[in-house]
Write a protein that holds these residues in place. Structure first.
Motif, PDB file in Angstrom:
ATOM      1  N   ARG A  85      -9.075  -4.462   3.101  1.00 21.75           N
ATOM      2  CA  ARG A  85      -8.889  -4.737   1.669  1.00 21.75           C
ATOM      3  C   ARG A  85      -8.797  -3.428   0.871  1.00 21.75           C
ATOM      4  NH1 ARG A  85      -6.488  -8.362  -1.227  1.00 21.75           N
ATOM      5  NH2 ARG A  85      -7.251  -8.312  -3.339  1.00 21.75           N
ATOM      6  N   LEU A  86      -9.567  -2.444   1.262  1.00 17.39           N
ATOM      7  CA  LEU A  86      -9.506  -1.138   0.595  1.00 17.39           C
ATOM      8  C   LEU A  86      -8.131  -0.497   0.806  1.00 17.39           C
ATOM      9  CD1 LEU A  86     -11.469   0.493  -1.117  1.00 17.39           C
ATOM     10  CD2 LEU A  86     -12.300   1.559   0.976  1.00 17.39           C
ATOM     11  N   ARG A  87      -7.624  -0.555   2.038  1.00 17.13           N
ATOM     12  CA  ARG A  87      -6.267  -0.026   2.307  1.00 17.13           C
ATOM     13  C   ARG A  87      -5.230  -0.740   1.443  1.00 17.13           C
ATOM     14  NH1 ARG A  87      -7.584   0.013   8.330  1.00 17.13           N
ATOM     15  NH2 ARG A  87      -7.999   2.212   8.709  1.00 17.13           N
ATOM     16  N   GLN A  88      -5.313  -2.061   1.402  1.00 17.33           N
ATOM     17  CA  GLN A  88      -4.370  -2.835   0.589  1.00 17.33           C
ATOM     18  C   GLN A  88      -4.484  -2.451  -0.884  1.00 17.33           C
ATOM     19  OE1 GLN A  88      -5.396  -6.912   1.297  1.00 17.33           O
ATOM     20  NE2 GLN A  88      -4.515  -6.953   3.355  1.00 17.33           N
ATOM     21  N   SER A  89      -5.679  -2.244  -1.350  1.00 19.68           N
ATOM     22  CA  SER A  89      -5.905  -1.911  -2.759  1.00 19.68           C
ATOM     23  C   SER A  89      -5.299  -0.558  -3.107  1.00 19.68           C
ATOM     24  CB  SER A  89      -7.401  -1.926  -3.077  1.00 19.68           C
ATOM     25  OG  SER A  89      -7.932  -3.208  -2.816  1.00 19.68           O
ATOM     26  N   ARG A 128      -2.805   0.936  -1.464  1.00 20.07           N
ATOM     27  CA  ARG A 128      -1.338   0.787  -1.397  1.00 20.07           C
ATOM     28  C   ARG A 128      -0.802   0.061  -2.624  1.00 20.07           C
ATOM     29  NH1 ARG A 128      -2.091  -0.065   4.408  1.00 20.07           N
ATOM     30  NH2 ARG A 128      -2.301  -2.270   3.986  1.00 20.07           N
ATOM     31  N   HIS A 129      -1.489  -0.996  -3.024  1.00 18.77           N
ATOM     32  CA  HIS A 129      -1.054  -1.791  -4.175  1.00 18.77           C
ATOM     33  C   HIS A 129      -0.972  -0.936  -5.442  1.00 18.77           C
ATOM     34  CE1 HIS A 129      -0.685  -5.285  -6.804  1.00 18.77           C
ATOM     35  NE2 HIS A 129      -1.661  -4.762  -7.542  1.00 18.77           N
ATOM     36  N   VAL A 130      -1.997  -0.170  -5.710  1.00 18.39           N
ATOM     37  CA  VAL A 130      -2.032   0.660  -6.915  1.00 18.39           C
ATOM     38  C   VAL A 130      -1.023   1.806  -6.815  1.00 18.39           C
ATOM     39  CG1 VAL A 130      -3.481   2.198  -8.314  1.00 18.39           C
ATOM     40  CG2 VAL A 130      -4.376  -0.015  -7.518  1.00 18.39           C
ATOM     41  N   MET A 131      -0.892   2.390  -5.641  1.00 22.42           N
ATOM     42  CA  MET A 131       0.022   3.518  -5.472  1.00 22.42           C
ATOM     43  C   MET A 131       1.491   3.127  -5.675  1.00 22.42           C
ATOM     44  SD  MET A 131      -1.904   5.324  -2.282  1.00 22.42           S
ATOM     45  CE  MET A 131      -1.283   6.988  -2.253  1.00 22.42           C
ATOM     46  N   GLN A 132       1.810   1.840  -5.542  1.00 25.02           N
ATOM     47  CA  GLN A 132       3.186   1.400  -5.771  1.00 25.02           C
ATOM     48  C   GLN A 132       3.606   1.575  -7.224  1.00 25.02           C
ATOM     49  OE1 GLN A 132       3.443  -2.640  -4.401  1.00 25.02           O
ATOM     50  NE2 GLN A 132       3.337  -2.054  -2.244  1.00 25.02           N
ATOM     51  N   THR A 133       2.694   1.330  -8.144  1.00 28.03           N
ATOM     52  CA  THR A 133       3.043   1.415  -9.566  1.00 28.03           C
ATOM     53  C   THR A 133       2.467   2.651 -10.248  1.00 28.03           C
ATOM     54  OG1 THR A 133       1.155   0.014 -10.135  1.00 28.03           O
ATOM     55  CG2 THR A 133       3.294  -1.076  -9.824  1.00 28.03           C
ATOM     56  N   ARG A 134       1.420   3.215  -9.694  1.00 33.63           N
ATOM     57  CA  ARG A 134       0.792   4.412 -10.259  1.00 33.63           C
ATOM     58  C   ARG A 134       0.556   5.402  -9.122  1.00 33.63           C
ATOM     59  NH1 ARG A 134      -1.412   3.741 -15.473  1.00 33.63           N
ATOM     60  NH2 ARG A 134      -1.217   1.613 -16.220  1.00 33.63           N
ATOM     61  N   PRO A 135       1.613   6.094  -8.724  1.00 32.38           N
ATOM     62  CA  PRO A 135       1.519   6.952  -7.535  1.00 32.38           C
ATOM     63  C   PRO A 135       0.526   8.109  -7.669  1.00 32.38           C
ATOM     64  CG  PRO A 135       3.755   6.935  -8.446  1.00 32.38           C
ATOM     65  CD  PRO A 135       2.903   6.111  -9.341  1.00 32.38           C
ATOM     66  N   ILE A 183      -7.861  -0.129  -8.489  1.00 35.72           N
ATOM     67  CA  ILE A 183      -8.256  -0.207  -7.076  1.00 35.72           C
ATOM     68  C   ILE A 183      -9.503  -1.069  -6.932  1.00 35.72           C
ATOM     69  CG2 ILE A 183      -9.233   1.132  -5.152  1.00 35.72           C
ATOM     70  CD1 ILE A 183      -7.271   3.413  -6.035  1.00 35.72           C
ATOM     71  N   LYS A 184     -10.496  -0.822  -7.758  1.00 35.24           N
ATOM     72  CA  LYS A 184     -11.735  -1.615  -7.697  1.00 35.24           C
ATOM     73  C   LYS A 184     -11.448  -3.087  -7.984  1.00 35.24           C
ATOM     74  CE  LYS A 184     -15.153   1.856  -9.118  1.00 35.24           C
ATOM     75  NZ  LYS A 184     -16.087   2.185 -10.219  1.00 35.24           N
ATOM     76  N   ARG A 185     -10.623  -3.349  -8.990  1.00 32.30           N
ATOM     77  CA  ARG A 185     -10.297  -4.733  -9.342  1.00 32.30           C
ATOM     78  C   ARG A 185      -9.567  -5.428  -8.197  1.00 32.30           C
ATOM     79  NH1 ARG A 185      -6.756  -5.316 -14.433  1.00 32.30           N
ATOM     80  NH2 ARG A 185      -8.712  -4.881 -15.470  1.00 32.30           N
TER      81      ARG A 185
END
Length: 169
Positions: free
Chosen positions: A34-38, A40-47, A80-82
């Motif tokens: 879940r941390l990895r996904q979080s 990656r998810h954030v880095m897509q829009t806020r690199p 990321i935390k959210r």
């Protein structure tokens, strides 16, 4: 007391992020994924560039390189935390917040190459310091092995406390 953060566009930062009440949840397999996904998810829009990381059961340390035109690491950590917390079972508090993370995090703006190396060493030696591994290469939840494969560390590094962090807390 009002805490003031140093925001520097294109800055390099060391972070420490801790779980609520130091709950030992982060190295559970589902939490690691879940941390990895979080991230990656954030880095897509806020690199940003995640240079180094060590995830321990109740906290993590990492170094980020922010984009040249951006300094907003606080929003990235909030997201990321959210994202991590959305599907993670936890009781809420009276403010309806899941009690997974401490509200705040600690950051340090890296000043120079010596400061960067000291913080890289601190990150990678941290699992040994806390008794989770005999040497950094034994801890699977860090960037140490990747960096050793790139020739940035010898694989046997950290068999004793590195000089760069002997007095670090």
């Amino acid at each position: 007391m009002q805490y003031r953060r140093l925001y520097r566009k294109g800055g390099v930062y060391f972070f420490t992020v801790v779980t609520h009440d130091r709950k030992k949840i982060l190295t559970q397999p589902s939490a690691i994924e879940r941390l990895r996904q979080s991230f990656r998810h954030v880095m897509q829009t806020r690199p940003f560039v995640l240079e180094a990381i060590a995830v321990l059961p109740d906290h993590l340390h990492c170094i980020w390189h922010m984009p040249e035109d951006d300094a907003d690491f606080s929003t990235r950590w909030m997201l990321i935390k959210r994202h991590f917390s959305i599907h993670f079972g936890s009781s809420g508090n009276p403010r309806r917040e899941k009690q997974i993370w401490q509200r705040r995090f600690w950051e340090h703006c890296i000043r120079d190459e010596e400061d960067r190396q000291r913080h890289l060493d601190y990150i990678h030696y941290n699992p040994v310091k806390h008794g989770y591994a005999m040497r950094p290469a034994d801890w699977e939840h860090s960037s140490f092995l990747r960096m050793a494969e790139q020739g940035l560390y010898p694989k046997n590094w950290g068999m004793s406390v590195p000089q760069t962090i002997k007095d670090a807390n």
